[in-house]
Write a protein that holds these residues in place. Structure first.
Motif, PDB file in Angstrom:
ATOM      1  N   LEU A 100       4.886  14.826 -35.922  1.00 59.84           N
ATOM      2  CA  LEU A 100       4.307  14.137 -35.059  1.00 59.84           C
ATOM      3  C   LEU A 100       2.715  13.987 -35.211  1.00 59.84           C
ATOM      4  CD1 LEU A 100       5.948  15.413 -31.627  1.00 59.84           C
ATOM      5  CD2 LEU A 100       6.608  13.397 -32.995  1.00 59.84           C
ATOM      6  N   PHE A 101       2.066  12.739 -35.095  1.00 62.45           N
ATOM      7  CA  PHE A 101       0.586  12.653 -35.114  1.00 62.45           C
ATOM      8  C   PHE A 101       0.274  12.149 -33.825  1.00 62.45           C
ATOM      9  CE2 PHE A 101      -0.641  12.576 -39.558  1.00 62.45           C
ATOM     10  CZ  PHE A 101       0.551  12.735 -40.088  1.00 62.45           C
ATOM     11  N   PHE A 102      -0.642  12.876 -32.982  1.00 59.83           N
ATOM     12  CA  PHE A 102      -1.063  12.612 -31.639  1.00 59.83           C
ATOM     13  C   PHE A 102      -2.135  11.547 -31.537  1.00 59.83           C
ATOM     14  CE2 PHE A 102       1.700  15.058 -28.945  1.00 59.83           C
ATOM     15  CZ  PHE A 102       2.375  15.942 -29.854  1.00 59.83           C
ATOM     16  N   GLY A 103      -2.412  11.064 -30.597  1.00 57.79           N
ATOM     17  CA  GLY A 103      -3.364  10.224 -30.242  1.00 57.79           C
ATOM     18  C   GLY A 103      -4.516  11.115 -29.341  1.00 57.79           C
ATOM     19  N   GLU A 104      -5.509  10.549 -28.934  1.00 59.12           N
ATOM     20  CA  GLU A 104      -6.541  11.491 -28.196  1.00 59.12           C
ATOM     21  C   GLU A 104      -6.298  11.674 -26.778  1.00 59.12           C
ATOM     22  OE1 GLU A 104     -10.104  11.637 -31.510  1.00 59.12           O
ATOM     23  OE2 GLU A 104     -10.524  11.017 -29.421  1.00 59.12           O
ATOM     24  N   GLY A 105      -5.531  10.804 -26.464  1.00 58.23           N
ATOM     25  CA  GLY A 105      -4.860  10.906 -24.928  1.00 58.23           C
ATOM     26  C   GLY A 105      -5.602   9.974 -24.104  1.00 58.23           C
ATOM     27  N   SER A 106      -5.037   9.691 -23.084  1.00 56.19           N
ATOM     28  CA  SER A 106      -5.561   8.852 -21.806  1.00 56.19           C
ATOM     29  C   SER A 106      -5.498  10.030 -20.540  1.00 56.19           C
ATOM     30  CB  SER A 106      -4.721   7.802 -21.414  1.00 56.19           C
ATOM     31  OG  SER A 106      -4.864   6.916 -22.485  1.00 56.19           O
ATOM     32  N   ARG A 107      -6.725  10.298 -20.280  1.00 54.40           N
ATOM     33  CA  ARG A 107      -6.986  11.255 -19.087  1.00 54.40           C
ATOM     34  C   ARG A 107      -6.871  10.366 -17.601  1.00 54.40           C
ATOM     35  NH1 ARG A 107      -7.293  16.074 -18.658  1.00 54.40           N
ATOM     36  NH2 ARG A 107      -7.971  16.446 -20.533  1.00 54.40           N
TER      37      ARG A 107
END
Lengths: 111, 118
Positions: A100-107
């Protein structure tokens, strides 16, 4: 080569509202997964999309729904927001049983 | 029930010393195990995985992990810690019951904060 990109990076909603989060997978990846990471916790699996269909789902209510588009990008929708939905929402992409490659996310903050 | 436990909320180590971040798991069947690292305000980065084969797995940035089936453990190690290794580390196991595709539907531990002092 762009990695996994997510938008928006931060957002604030009030209880009862609806939110849509977006994710573009890493180039060459065709599978998108969504995770919820509450403060101080590890990520929890929400669901996974492949070939525009939901393939697996974690223990999340139907208020959480998603979509995958022909270009492999994906959306996560949450309806009737609760205070407890405040979290970092992570998108991850993969291809053919790879990591899995993750994004930096949405808070998301729900007031 | 399948689960991952990281018994230490925080590990403190001096730069240059060896480090160990502990992880134990509970799954049915053979486990697929992973370590990820998360820096502040960033997403998770893959470090290494164990699927099958040698019990000692080598990964990114000089990290390695030892799979021990009898102790159901998969501890993360590094011979010489760097200040830049300070971050939040997550152990994860593939959900063997419902997983449709290897490497997805991971069950994560709560994470261990590694602090390396200079």
């Amino acid at each position: 080569d762009a990695g996994v990109t997510q938008s928006p990076t931060h957002l604030i909603k009030t209880r009862g509202q609806q939110v849509t989060l977006r994710c573009s997978p890493k180039s060459g990846h065709d599978t998108v997964s969504w995770y919820q990471q509450a403060l101080g916790q590890g990520p929890q699996f929400i669901f996974q999309y492949y070939e525009e269909e939901e393939r697996q789902r974690g223990n999340f209510p139907d208020r959480f729904s998603g979509h995958q588009f022909p270009n492999y990008s994906s959306e996560l929708n949450v309806n009737a927001l609760l205070l407890g939905d405040s979290a970092l929402y992570l998108c991850a992409s993969s291809f053919d049983r790879g990591e899995l490659f993750f994004g930096e996310g949405s808070r998301l903050t729900v007031l | 029930a399948q689960s991952v436990a990281q018994p230490e909320d925080q590990v403190n180590v001096a730069e240059g010393n060896p480090l160990t971040v502990k992880c134990t798991y509970s799954v049915s069947g053979n486990p697929y195990l992973f370590w990820y690292v998360q820096y502040p305000n960033r997403g998770l980065q893959f470090l290494l995985k164990y699927i099958t084969g040698d019990n000692l797995v080598k990964g990114s940035y000089g990290f390695e992990a030892e799979f021990n089936k009898s102790q159901t453990s998969f501890h993360l190690k590094k011979p010489s810690a760097l200040v830049s290794d300070s971050a939040l580390y997550f152990c994860a196991v593939r959900d063997m019951v419902s997983s449709w595709q290897a490497g997805t539907a991971l069950i994560f531990g709560k994470g261990t904060t590694l602090s390396v002092s200079s």
